[in-house]
Design a protein around this motif. Structure first.
Motif, PDB file in Angstrom:
ATOM      1  N   MET A  27       5.981  -0.194  -0.639  1.00 14.38           N
ATOM      2  CA  MET A  27       4.587   0.003  -1.018  1.00 14.38           C
ATOM      3  C   MET A  27       4.508   0.576  -2.436  1.00 14.38           C
ATOM      4  O   MET A  27       5.164   1.557  -2.752  1.00 14.38           O
ATOM      5  CB  MET A  27       3.915   0.958  -0.030  1.00 14.38           C
ATOM      6  CG  MET A  27       2.441   1.114  -0.270  1.00 14.38           C
ATOM      7  SD  MET A  27       1.623   2.151   0.957  1.00 14.38           S
ATOM      8  CE  MET A  27       1.588   1.048   2.328  1.00 14.38           C
ATOM      9  N   THR A  28       3.716  -0.069  -3.288  1.00 10.47           N
ATOM     10  CA  THR A  28       3.542   0.406  -4.660  1.00 10.47           C
ATOM     11  C   THR A  28       2.606   1.613  -4.670  1.00 10.47           C
ATOM     12  O   THR A  28       1.831   1.813  -3.723  1.00 10.47           O
ATOM     13  CB  THR A  28       2.942  -0.699  -5.548  1.00 10.47           C
ATOM     14  OG1 THR A  28       1.603  -0.962  -5.105  1.00 10.47           O
ATOM     15  CG2 THR A  28       3.781  -1.964  -5.513  1.00 10.47           C
ATOM     16  N   PRO A  29       2.636   2.412  -5.744  1.00  9.04           N
ATOM     17  CA  PRO A  29       1.696   3.543  -5.827  1.00  9.04           C
ATOM     18  C   PRO A  29       0.236   3.094  -5.750  1.00  9.04           C
ATOM     19  O   PRO A  29      -0.583   3.772  -5.140  1.00  9.04           O
ATOM     20  CB  PRO A  29       2.020   4.173  -7.179  1.00  9.04           C
ATOM     21  CG  PRO A  29       3.445   3.829  -7.421  1.00  9.04           C
ATOM     22  CD  PRO A  29       3.610   2.452  -6.831  1.00  9.04           C
ATOM     23  N   GLN A  30      -0.078   1.936  -6.344  1.00  6.10           N
ATOM     24  CA  GLN A  30      -1.456   1.450  -6.269  1.00  6.10           C
ATOM     25  C   GLN A  30      -1.827   1.087  -4.830  1.00  6.10           C
ATOM     26  O   GLN A  30      -2.939   1.364  -4.385  1.00  6.10           O
ATOM     27  CB  GLN A  30      -1.646   0.253  -7.194  1.00  6.10           C
ATOM     28  CG  GLN A  30      -3.094  -0.114  -7.382  1.00  6.10           C
ATOM     29  CD  GLN A  30      -3.310  -1.048  -8.554  1.00  6.10           C
ATOM     30  OE1 GLN A  30      -2.369  -1.487  -9.199  1.00  6.10           O
ATOM     31  NE2 GLN A  30      -4.556  -1.348  -8.820  1.00  6.10           N
ATOM     32  N   ASP A  31      -0.891   0.505  -4.081  1.00  9.28           N
ATOM     33  CA  ASP A  31      -1.132   0.232  -2.660  1.00  9.28           C
ATOM     34  C   ASP A  31      -1.333   1.531  -1.900  1.00  9.28           C
ATOM     35  O   ASP A  31      -2.188   1.620  -1.009  1.00  9.28           O
ATOM     36  CB  ASP A  31       0.039  -0.537  -2.043  1.00  9.28           C
ATOM     37  CG  ASP A  31       0.174  -1.948  -2.578  1.00  9.28           C
ATOM     38  OD1 ASP A  31      -0.826  -2.507  -3.062  1.00  9.28           O
ATOM     39  OD2 ASP A  31       1.299  -2.490  -2.513  1.00  9.28           O
ATOM     40  N   LEU A  32      -0.557   2.536  -2.242  1.00 16.55           N
ATOM     41  CA  LEU A  32      -0.678   3.847  -1.606  1.00 16.55           C
ATOM     42  C   LEU A  32      -2.052   4.457  -1.895  1.00 16.55           C
ATOM     43  O   LEU A  32      -2.686   5.037  -1.015  1.00 16.55           O
ATOM     44  CB  LEU A  32       0.446   4.759  -2.121  1.00 16.55           C
ATOM     45  CG  LEU A  32       0.666   6.075  -1.427  1.00 16.55           C
ATOM     46  CD1 LEU A  32       1.026   5.882   0.038  1.00 16.55           C
ATOM     47  CD2 LEU A  32       1.774   6.850  -2.134  1.00 16.55           C
ATOM     48  N   ALA A  33      -2.521   4.287  -3.127  1.00 12.79           N
ATOM     49  CA  ALA A  33      -3.852   4.792  -3.487  1.00 12.79           C
ATOM     50  C   ALA A  33      -4.940   4.072  -2.700  1.00 12.79           C
ATOM     51  O   ALA A  33      -5.890   4.696  -2.222  1.00 12.79           O
ATOM     52  CB  ALA A  33      -4.080   4.626  -4.991  1.00 12.79           C
ATOM     53  N   ARG A  34      -4.799   2.753  -2.551  1.00  8.45           N
ATOM     54  CA  ARG A  34      -5.779   1.995  -1.758  1.00  8.45           C
ATOM     55  C   ARG A  34      -5.744   2.422  -0.298  1.00  8.45           C
ATOM     56  O   ARG A  34      -6.772   2.611   0.332  1.00  8.45           O
ATOM     57  CB  ARG A  34      -5.485   0.506  -1.866  1.00  8.45           C
ATOM     58  CG  ARG A  34      -5.980  -0.117  -3.124  1.00  8.45           C
ATOM     59  CD  ARG A  34      -5.938  -1.633  -3.044  1.00  8.45           C
ATOM     60  NE  ARG A  34      -6.120  -2.188  -4.346  1.00  8.45           N
ATOM     61  CZ  ARG A  34      -5.144  -2.616  -5.145  1.00  8.45           C
ATOM     62  NH1 ARG A  34      -3.903  -2.585  -4.738  1.00  8.45           N
ATOM     63  NH2 ARG A  34      -5.408  -3.093  -6.333  1.00  8.45           N
ATOM     64  N   LYS A  35      -4.531   2.544   0.239  1.00  8.72           N
ATOM     65  CA  LYS A  35      -4.363   2.898   1.651  1.00  8.72           C
ATOM     66  C   LYS A  35      -5.007   4.246   1.969  1.00  8.72           C
ATOM     67  O   LYS A  35      -5.587   4.431   3.033  1.00  8.72           O
ATOM     68  CB  LYS A  35      -2.869   2.952   1.986  1.00  8.72           C
ATOM     69  CG  LYS A  35      -2.557   3.454   3.365  1.00  8.72           C
ATOM     70  CD  LYS A  35      -1.063   3.627   3.555  1.00  8.72           C
ATOM     71  CE  LYS A  35      -0.834   4.573   4.695  1.00  8.72           C
ATOM     72  NZ  LYS A  35       0.276   5.448   4.520  1.00  8.72           N
ATOM     73  N   ASN A  36      -4.937   5.191   1.041  1.00  8.50           N
ATOM     74  CA  ASN A  36      -5.460   6.529   1.279  1.00  8.50           C
ATOM     75  C   ASN A  36      -6.888   6.723   0.791  1.00  8.50           C
ATOM     76  O   ASN A  36      -7.398   7.842   0.787  1.00  8.50           O
ATOM     77  CB  ASN A  36      -4.525   7.566   0.645  1.00  8.50           C
ATOM     78  CG  ASN A  36      -3.253   7.694   1.434  1.00  8.50           C
ATOM     79  OD1 ASN A  36      -3.270   8.132   2.579  1.00  8.50           O
ATOM     80  ND2 ASN A  36      -2.141   7.275   0.855  1.00  8.50           N
ATOM     81  N   GLY A  37      -7.537   5.652   0.359  1.00 11.80           N
ATOM     82  CA  GLY A  37      -8.955   5.721   0.006  1.00 11.80           C
ATOM     83  C   GLY A  37      -9.246   6.286  -1.373  1.00 11.80           C
ATOM     84  O   GLY A  37     -10.398   6.607  -1.666  1.00 11.80           O
ATOM     85  N   CYS A  38      -8.245   6.415  -2.234  1.00 11.87           N
ATOM     86  CA  CYS A  38      -8.466   6.972  -3.572  1.00 11.87           C
ATOM     87  C   CYS A  38      -9.441   6.122  -4.381  1.00 11.87           C
ATOM     88  O   CYS A  38     -10.249   6.640  -5.153  1.00 11.87           O
ATOM     89  CB  CYS A  38      -7.147   7.090  -4.326  1.00 11.87           C
ATOM     90  SG  CYS A  38      -5.895   8.081  -3.493  1.00 11.87           S
ATOM     91  N   MET A  39      -9.360   4.797  -4.174  1.00  8.02           N
ATOM     92  CA  MET A  39     -10.183   3.876  -4.951  1.00  8.02           C
ATOM     93  C   MET A  39     -11.656   3.923  -4.550  1.00  8.02           C
ATOM     94  O   MET A  39     -12.497   3.371  -5.246  1.00  8.02           O
ATOM     95  CB  MET A  39      -9.672   2.445  -4.791  1.00  8.02           C
ATOM     96  CG  MET A  39      -8.228   2.267  -5.163  1.00  8.02           C
ATOM     97  SD  MET A  39      -7.924   2.677  -6.863  1.00  8.02           S
ATOM     98  CE  MET A  39      -6.392   1.825  -7.115  1.00  8.02           C
ATOM     99  N   ALA A  40     -11.967   4.609  -3.462  1.00  8.86           N
ATOM    100  CA  ALA A  40     -13.368   4.744  -3.067  1.00  8.86           C
ATOM    101  C   ALA A  40     -14.131   5.628  -4.055  1.00  8.86           C
ATOM    102  O   ALA A  40     -15.330   5.451  -4.250  1.00  8.86           O
ATOM    103  CB  ALA A  40     -13.469   5.320  -1.658  1.00  8.86           C
ATOM    104  N   CYS A  41     -13.429   6.566  -4.693  1.00 11.33           N
ATOM    105  CA  CYS A  41     -14.082   7.489  -5.621  1.00 11.33           C
ATOM    106  C   CYS A  41     -13.589   7.366  -7.060  1.00 11.33           C
ATOM    107  O   CYS A  41     -14.281   7.809  -7.977  1.00 11.33           O
ATOM    108  CB  CYS A  41     -13.871   8.931  -5.173  1.00 11.33           C
ATOM    109  SG  CYS A  41     -14.658   9.314  -3.596  1.00 11.33           S
ATOM    110  N   HIS A  42     -12.401   6.819  -7.259  1.00 13.16           N
ATOM    111  CA  HIS A  42     -11.808   6.761  -8.599  1.00 13.16           C
ATOM    112  C   HIS A  42     -11.583   5.317  -9.018  1.00 13.16           C
ATOM    113  O   HIS A  42     -11.075   4.510  -8.240  1.00 13.16           O
ATOM    114  CB  HIS A  42     -10.450   7.477  -8.623  1.00 13.16           C
ATOM    115  CG  HIS A  42     -10.528   8.916  -8.283  1.00 13.16           C
ATOM    116  ND1 HIS A  42     -10.856   9.887  -9.207  1.00 13.16           N
ATOM    117  CD2 HIS A  42     -10.315   9.568  -7.109  1.00 13.16           C
ATOM    118  CE1 HIS A  42     -10.846  11.069  -8.617  1.00 13.16           C
ATOM    119  NE2 HIS A  42     -10.520  10.903  -7.340  1.00 13.16           N
ATOM    120  N   GLY A  43     -11.923   5.028 -10.257  1.00 13.52           N
ATOM    121  CA  GLY A  43     -11.573   3.749 -10.846  1.00 13.52           C
ATOM    122  C   GLY A  43     -10.245   3.885 -11.567  1.00 13.52           C
ATOM    123  O   GLY A  43      -9.773   5.001 -11.819  1.00 13.52           O
TER     124      GLY A  43
END
Length: 126
Positions: A38-54
């Motif tokens: 899993m890439t760091p970007q996938d990890l960010a998506r999986k944990n919902g980071c992209m819901a608040c951060h671009g």
């Protein structure tokens, strides 16, 4: 003659179980390998980071490139950001609240913090 047939049949069945067990173990090994890629970007998506951060620009919270720009020359930033990911923070970016992300483990928080800090500078505002 009958004993020979039964023996041969048992041998075939035991070989089938052996093949099935090897296939199962191989499948488990592939599953573990797939999880570790899993890439760091996938990890960010999986944990919902992209819901608040671009990646570049602010959504609810600052964009990852903005965070990287602020902490670019701070050697202690990875540890502090990992702690903010797990424990949350208030006031770093104005009145915004970064909620606790307790579902993110310590190791994953470190990976995410390093990834955020690796983002290139945001493009200049027009």
């Amino acid at each position: 003659m009958r004993a020979l047939r039964v023996s041969h049949r048992r041998h075939r069945v035991s070989r089938w179980w052996y093949v099935a067990a090897v296939a199962l173990l191989a499948g488990c090994a592939l599953e573990v390998t797939a999880q570790t890629v899993m890439t760091p970007q996938d990890l960010a998506r999986k944990n919902g980071c992209m819901a608040c951060h671009g990646i570049v620009h602010k959504q609810v919270g600052p964009g990852f490139a903005q965070v990287a720009e602020r902490y670019r020359n701070d050697a202690d930033a990875p540890g502090r950001l990992a702690a903010k990911i797990r424990n949350g923070s208030v006031g770093t970016w104005g009145r915004l609240i970064m909620p606790q992300q307790t579902q993110v483990g310590d190791a994953d928080a470190q990976v995410l913090a390093r990834w955020v800090l690796s983002q290139p500078s945001p493009p200049p505002a027009r």
